[in-house]
Design an enzyme around this catalytic site. Sequence first.
Site, PDB file in Angstrom:
ATOM      1  CB  CYS A 192     -35.987  57.577 -80.819  1.00 22.98           C
ATOM      2  SG  CYS A 192     -34.815  57.720 -82.204  1.00 22.98           S
ATOM      3  CB  CYS A 241     -35.025  58.909 -86.783  1.00 26.86           C
ATOM      4  SG  CYS A 241     -34.317  60.538 -86.441  1.00 26.86           S
ATOM      5  NE  ARG A 248     -36.245  65.478 -84.019  1.00 24.62           N
ATOM      6  CZ  ARG A 248     -36.162  64.165 -84.202  1.00 24.62           C
ATOM      7  NH1 ARG A 248     -35.008  63.610 -84.451  1.00 24.62           N
ATOM      8  NH2 ARG A 248     -37.233  63.417 -84.134  1.00 24.62           N
ATOM      9  CB  CYS A 255     -17.094  56.268 -80.360  1.00 26.23           C
ATOM     10  SG  CYS A 255     -17.824  55.413 -81.771  1.00 26.23           S
ATOM     11  CB  CYS A 284     -18.164  62.445 -83.563  1.00 23.31           C
ATOM     12  SG  CYS A 284     -19.123  61.850 -82.147  1.00 23.31           S
ATOM     13  CB  CYS A 342     -33.802  60.311 -78.907  1.00 26.60           C
ATOM     14  SG  CYS A 342     -35.236  60.937 -79.770  1.00 26.60           S
TER      15      CYS A 342
HETATM   16  N1  SAM Z   1     -22.713  56.171 -82.584  1.00 30.35           N
HETATM   17  C1  SAM Z   1     -23.932  56.093 -83.281  1.00 30.35           C
HETATM   18  C2  SAM Z   1     -23.814  56.453 -84.732  1.00 30.35           C
HETATM   19  O1  SAM Z   1     -22.934  57.247 -85.086  1.00 30.35           O
HETATM   20  O2  SAM Z   1     -24.601  55.953 -85.529  1.00 30.35           O
HETATM   21  C3  SAM Z   1     -25.036  56.925 -82.653  1.00 30.35           C
HETATM   22  C4  SAM Z   1     -24.699  58.266 -82.032  1.00 30.35           C
HETATM   23  S1  SAM Z   1     -24.059  59.529 -83.138  1.00 30.35           S
HETATM   24  C5  SAM Z   1     -23.461  60.732 -82.016  1.00 30.35           C
HETATM   25  C6  SAM Z   1     -25.549  60.215 -83.840  1.00 30.35           C
HETATM   26  C7  SAM Z   1     -25.428  61.314 -84.836  1.00 30.35           C
HETATM   27  O3  SAM Z   1     -25.127  62.542 -84.182  1.00 30.35           O
HETATM   28  C8  SAM Z   1     -24.366  61.225 -85.894  1.00 30.35           C
HETATM   29  O4  SAM Z   1     -24.727  60.383 -86.945  1.00 30.35           O
HETATM   30  C9  SAM Z   1     -24.286  62.664 -86.376  1.00 30.35           C
HETATM   31  O5  SAM Z   1     -25.161  62.865 -87.469  1.00 30.35           O
HETATM   32  C10 SAM Z   1     -24.730  63.472 -85.155  1.00 30.35           C
HETATM   33  N2  SAM Z   1     -23.619  64.295 -84.630  1.00 30.35           N
HETATM   34  C11 SAM Z   1     -22.556  63.864 -83.920  1.00 30.35           C
HETATM   35  N3  SAM Z   1     -21.707  64.871 -83.638  1.00 30.35           N
HETATM   36  C12 SAM Z   1     -22.251  65.991 -84.180  1.00 30.35           C
HETATM   37  C13 SAM Z   1     -21.829  67.358 -84.238  1.00 30.35           C
HETATM   38  N4  SAM Z   1     -20.687  67.759 -83.700  1.00 30.35           N
HETATM   39  N5  SAM Z   1     -22.624  68.233 -84.894  1.00 30.35           N
HETATM   40  C14 SAM Z   1     -23.790  67.821 -85.453  1.00 30.35           C
HETATM   41  N6  SAM Z   1     -24.224  66.544 -85.431  1.00 30.35           N
HETATM   42  C15 SAM Z   1     -23.465  65.633 -84.817  1.00 30.35           C
HETATM   43 FE1  SF4 Z   2     -18.916  57.133 -82.770  1.00 33.74          FE
HETATM   44 FE2  SF4 Z   2     -19.531  59.684 -82.892  1.00 33.74          FE
HETATM   45 FE3  SF4 Z   2     -19.202  58.316 -85.136  1.00 33.74          FE
HETATM   46 FE4  SF4 Z   2     -21.354  57.806 -83.557  1.00 33.74          FE
HETATM   47  S1  SF4 Z   2     -20.919  59.705 -84.668  1.00 33.74           S
HETATM   48  S2  SF4 Z   2     -19.994  56.311 -84.541  1.00 33.74           S
HETATM   49  S3  SF4 Z   2     -20.440  58.201 -81.542  1.00 33.74           S
HETATM   50  S4  SF4 Z   2     -17.617  58.741 -83.589  1.00 33.74           S
END
Ligand code: SAM
Ligand code: SF4
Length: 336
Positions: free
Chosen positions: A129, A189, A261, A54, A61, A98
Site C-alpha cells: 500500500c 484505501c 480500520r 510538506c 498534520c 503501507c
Molecule cells: N501526504 C499524503 C496525503 O496527505 O495524502 C500522504 C500521507 S498523510 C500523512 C496520510 C493521512 O494521514 C492523512 O490523509 C490523514 O488522514 C492522516 N493523518 C495525518 N496526521 C494525522 C493526525 N495527526 N491524526 C490522525 N490522522 C492523521
Molecule cells: Fe502533507 Fe500531512 Fe497534508 Fe499529507 S496530510 S499532504 S503529509 S500536510
Amino acid sequence: MSDIRHDWRRAEIGALFDQPFNDLIFQAQTVHRRYFDPNSVQVSTLLSIKTGACPEDCKYCPQSNRYDTGLESEQLMEVERVLERARAAKAVGATRFCMGAAWRSPKQRDMGSVLAMVEGVRELGMETCMTLGMLTAGQARQLADAGLDYYNHNLDTSPEYYGEIITTRVYQDRLDTLRHVRDAGMKVCCGGIVGMGENAADRVGLLRQLANLPAHPESVPINQLVRIEGTPLADSEDLDPFEFIRTIAVARILMPASHVRLSAGREAMNEQMQSLAFLAGANSIFYGEKLLTTANPPANEDLALFAKLGIEPEPVHPRRPDLNSDRFAPTRIAPG
Ligand code: SAM
Ligand code: SF4
Ligand code: DTB
C-alpha cells in the site's frame, strides 16, 4: 435488496447514528458476520518513507511545513532500507506494508525509487500500500503496473468542513485521485479523521461520501485525531468515545464488505475501547510501534489483546495473475 448501496441519504445515515447504542452495535455486528469472520483482524504496518517538510497546510498534520511541530524532516529513504523495514514487519506478523510520503503529490524523479519499493515489498509476499498524495492518471497506472495492491488517499472529513482543515487543495482533487486509482485497477484505501472539531452532521457527511463512491473503498481507515503540539488542532476537544464507536459501527453498516480500520488514535485508547471498536465492526489495525511519525501501541500489546479476545490476524488474500480481476472478494460467512 442488496445491502451494498451507493445511494445513502443523509437522513438515513443520521438515523443509524441516532439509534440506541446497543441496537446500533447489534446491527453492525450482524452485518459484519454476514461478510467476515468476526474473529479475524487484518494487520498492516506503516512506514514513513519521506518525512516532514510538506507544502500542504492540513491543520492536523505534524508533517506540514506551515507549523512548528519539532519534527525532523527526512528525504526519501533508500529502497534497500525500506525493504529491511518490510522484512522486519513481516517477521512479526504484518501482512500488508503501507508506505507513506509527506508529499502534495509525487515528483516524476521519485517514481523510480517508489516503484522499486513496491516491487521489492511484493517479492516478500506482503500486500503493498502507498500513500503519496495526489496522483495523475499516469502515475496511478505506473504504480498499478509495478504491482501496488492498495492506494491510500483519505477524504478526511465532510465536503462542508473540509475548507476549515485544508486550503491548499480541494475536495474534488481528492475525488479525482481516487478515480485515477480505481481506473488503474488498484484497490482503494480511503477514510477520514474524527475529533477535529467537526460536528455530527460532518461525520454523517464523510461516511456518506465514502459509501456513495462508485465502488466502496476496500479499506476504510477511521482515524481519531492525534493532537500534535504546534498544529492548529493541538487543542481540539476530545470526541466522546461513544461517538467514535458509533462512527465505526455506521461505517460497517454502510460499507458491509469493506475492511474498516481502527487507525490512528489507538495509543490513546484502552483495551476495552478497542474491543468495542472490534465489536462495532472494525476489522483492521495498524500494527507496530509507530504510525508515520507518532506512537502506536507496541506489537506485543496488540498480540496480547488479540489473544484475550480470541482474534486471529487475517492471512494475505491470494493474488490472481490478472491485476484487474483481483478485486476484493470477501468470504461470506453463512449466517446461523
Ligand atoms: N501526504 C499524503 C496525503 O496527505 O495524502 C500522504 C500521507 S498523510 C500523512 C496520510 C493521512 O494521514 C492523512 O490523509 C490523514 O488522514 C492522516 N493523518 C495525518 N496526521 C494525522 C493526525 N495527526 N491524526 C490522525 N490522522 C492523521
Ligand atoms: Fe502533507 Fe500531512 Fe497534508 Fe499529507 S496530510 S499532504 S503529509 S500536510
Ligand atoms: C491513515 O488513514 N492513517 C495513517 C495512514 N492512513 C497513512 C496515517 C496516520 C498518521 C498519524 C499521524 C502520524 O503518525 O504522523
